[in-house]
Design a protein around this motif. Structure first.
Motif, PDB file in Angstrom:
ATOM      1  N   PHE A 151      22.183 -23.729  43.725  1.00  0.00           N
ATOM      2  CA  PHE A 151      22.663 -25.070  43.330  1.00  0.00           C
ATOM      3  C   PHE A 151      21.539 -26.076  43.554  1.00  0.00           C
ATOM      4  CE2 PHE A 151      26.503 -22.775  44.357  1.00  0.00           C
ATOM      5  CZ  PHE A 151      27.462 -23.286  43.498  1.00  0.00           C
ATOM      6  N   SER A 152      21.639 -27.190  42.861  1.00  0.00           N
ATOM      7  CA  SER A 152      20.688 -28.290  43.067  1.00  0.00           C
ATOM      8  C   SER A 152      21.388 -29.454  43.759  1.00  0.00           C
ATOM      9  CB  SER A 152      20.147 -28.760  41.715  1.00  0.00           C
ATOM     10  OG  SER A 152      19.454 -29.987  41.856  1.00  0.00           O
ATOM     11  N   LEU A 153      20.644 -30.156  44.615  1.00  0.00           N
ATOM     12  CA  LEU A 153      21.163 -31.374  45.245  1.00  0.00           C
ATOM     13  C   LEU A 153      20.392 -32.600  44.755  1.00  0.00           C
ATOM     14  CD1 LEU A 153      21.450 -30.131  48.972  1.00  0.00           C
ATOM     15  CD2 LEU A 153      23.219 -30.118  47.213  1.00  0.00           C
ATOM     16  N   GLN A 154      19.647 -32.424  43.656  1.00  0.00           N
ATOM     17  CA  GLN A 154      18.851 -33.538  43.109  1.00  0.00           C
ATOM     18  C   GLN A 154      19.798 -34.703  42.777  1.00  0.00           C
ATOM     19  OE1 GLN A 154      19.019 -33.969  39.499  1.00  0.00           O
ATOM     20  NE2 GLN A 154      17.564 -35.661  39.394  1.00  0.00           N
ATOM     21  N   SER A 155      19.276 -35.932  42.843  1.00  0.00           N
ATOM     22  CA  SER A 155      20.123 -37.133  42.813  1.00  0.00           C
ATOM     23  C   SER A 155      21.160 -37.203  41.700  1.00  0.00           C
ATOM     24  CB  SER A 155      19.241 -38.380  42.699  1.00  0.00           C
ATOM     25  OG  SER A 155      18.436 -38.493  43.817  1.00  0.00           O
ATOM     26  N   SER A 156      20.836 -36.689  40.510  1.00  0.00           N
ATOM     27  CA  SER A 156      21.786 -36.847  39.399  1.00  0.00           C
ATOM     28  C   SER A 156      22.966 -35.894  39.494  1.00  0.00           C
ATOM     29  CB  SER A 156      21.079 -36.597  38.061  1.00  0.00           C
ATOM     30  OG  SER A 156      20.861 -35.205  37.872  1.00  0.00           O
ATOM     31  N   LYS A 157      22.855 -34.853  40.336  1.00  0.00           N
ATOM     32  CA  LYS A 157      23.872 -33.808  40.355  1.00  0.00           C
ATOM     33  C   LYS A 157      25.189 -34.325  40.960  1.00  0.00           C
ATOM     34  CE  LYS A 157      21.114 -30.760  38.557  1.00  0.00           C
ATOM     35  NZ  LYS A 157      19.841 -31.465  38.545  1.00  0.00           N
ATOM     36  N   ASN A 158      26.287 -33.590  40.699  1.00  0.00           N
ATOM     37  CA  ASN A 158      27.584 -34.038  41.225  1.00  0.00           C
ATOM     38  C   ASN A 158      27.568 -34.104  42.751  1.00  0.00           C
ATOM     39  OD1 ASN A 158      28.201 -33.918  38.531  1.00  0.00           O
ATOM     40  ND2 ASN A 158      30.148 -32.859  38.805  1.00  0.00           N
TER      41      ASN A 158
END
Ligand SMILES: Cc1ncc(COP(=O)(O)O)c(C=O)c1O
Length: 424
Positions: free
Chosen positions: A179-186
């Motif tokens: 999973f990604s935790l980059q700013s745009s992600k939910n």
């Protein structure tokens, strides 16, 4: 009406409030900023694993590094072929290349944008070592079906926190996922990622590769008085890297995770309401969700059907006219991706790490031919004839009912004028 509803009326994402502030201060007050076994990191990993019904989770420096670790921990290495969709973010095939493996692209389903099963089956060869499908836009792809093809399935769940397949949360349905935790992600935190799996040997291998390939043990000792002086082994036994997360990320992620379920449900309700309104318009195709899957609508892609819309100009031209007209009315609209992944210079030129590695490990495959864009007509069609409503800074999950109703009403008004817009 539109003047007051432009960018300023949208909520920016991520929404950061007292909980995130308190989490940050908690870390600063403790004075422990890093460490694989530091307290926020460990608690976040446990909480995220519980959220996606996985046994293990590891915080990583990004979604890309989570995928790279997932592949490497699953034993993917130099010259291995990994099948992956031609429509995704470029991080998906780059994670494969970072392991020295070779991405083999397949087309997607034109309606959903999800990797096509039959094309995947047809692309399997004796060199195929893994399949990496993508839960694109936050919609669950049928991982269990891909698993019947007999090689490990590694899930790119970067956009899909909380999406389900026949009631199961995605991420660890296959062998391992990221999973990604980059700013745009939910679950938007800044930069970060999470690897999830139910396989202890995979999480142990990923944990070592995440820390320089050293022989670290999963449940390393943590002494708050000497947080950087654990018991970890110092000898590197594999080509690892430094792909750990950090305590500030973990603490903010925990605060955001506590709200994710409620936010996801509200966003899904709004997405369905918007889809119903858009479905009334002739030739407008709201996101399609396969039976048995749910989507968390990280991206809301809307397609245009030339037959029922009556629009006869080339799809790309109409797409661009619609983007401009909707933006003029104050909507956030993006393309997100403009071309199939094999069109990127990194795949066209194939210089790799130098000397053409890793493609040069496989002289028997004609990569110019298998990366030919003509093999991905659905991906090209999807990108040419659709748009993404909302944006990275102002995604759907951040918006309230009023804004979403404004999108439905404005879209319908612009759609009504589509022939006139084409003349202008
Ligand atoms: C489908 C997909 N895979 C992988 C990634 C990589 O995640 P990150 O940006 O956290 O490295 C992203 C997001 O950027 C993504 O959308």
């Amino acid at each position: 009406m539109s003047a007051g509803r432009g960018r300023a009326a949208h909520k920016q994402w991520p929404i950061l409030g007292p909980d995130e502030r308190a989490a940050t201060l908690r870390v600063l007050d403790r004075g422990v900023l890093s460490g694989a076994s530091a307290p926020e990191t460990i608690l976040f990993e446990r909480e995220f694993a519980a959220f996606v019904d996985a046994e293990f989770a590891l915080l990583t420096s990004s979604g890309t590094s989570a995928l790279q670790l997932a592949l490497a921990a699953a034993g993917i290495g130099a010259g291995d072929h990994v099948i992956t969709p031609a429509y995704s973010f470029v991080a998906t095939p780059l994670a494969i290349l970072q392991c020295g493996a070779i991405p083999i692209f397949v087309d997607v389903d034109a309606g959903t944008g999800l990797m096509n099963f039959e094309a995947t089956k047809a692309a399997m060869t004796s060199r195929t070592r893994a399949i990496m499908p993508v839960h694109i836009h936050g919609c669950a792809i049928d991982i269990e079906r891909f698993a019947t093809l007999g090689v490990p399935v590694i899930e790119d769940a970067a956009q899909a926190h909380g999406a389900t397949l026949r009631g199961k949360k995605v991420g660890a349905i296959g062998k391992v996922g990221g999973f990604s935790l980059q700013s745009s992600k939910n679950l938007g935190v800044g930069e970060g990622g999470v690897l999830v799996t139910n396989d202890r040997s995979i999480v142990e291998a990923a944990n070592r590769l995440r820390s320089f390939g050293q022989n670290v043990i999963l449940d390393d000792f943590f002494d708050p008085a000497r947080p950087l002086d654990g018991t970890r082994a110092l000898a590197s036994s594999r080509i690892g890297s430094m792909l750990r997360g950090n305590e500030l990320t973990a603490a903010i992620a925990r605060a955001q995770l506590a709200k994710l379920e409620e936010r996801t449900e509200a966003s899904q309700r709004r997405a369905l309401a918007l889809s119903m309104e858009l479905a009334r318009l002739p030739g407008v195709l709201p996101p399609q969700i396969p039976k048995g899957s749910t989507s968390v609508f990280h991206k809301f892609r809307v397609g245009f059907d030339p037959t029922t819309s009556g629009v006869t100009v080339p799809p790309k031209k109409f797409r661009d006219v619609m983007i401009a007209a909707l933006r003029k009315e104050g909507l956030e609209v993006v393309q997100w991706q403009s071309e199939a992944l094999p069109a990127h210079p990194v795949f066209r030129e194939r210089q790799g790490f130098g000397g053409g590695f890793p493609w040069n490990t496989d002289p028997d495959t004609d990569f110019a031919s298998i990366y030919d864009l003509a093999r991905f007509p659905n991906t090209t069609h999807l990108l040419d004839s659709s748009i993404v409503l909302f944006s990275q800074s102002c995604p759907l999950i951040a918006q309230d009912d009023d804004i979403v109703a404004f999108y439905a009403e404005t879209f319908a008004r612009v759609w009504e004028r589509r022939f006139e817009l084409l003349e202008g």
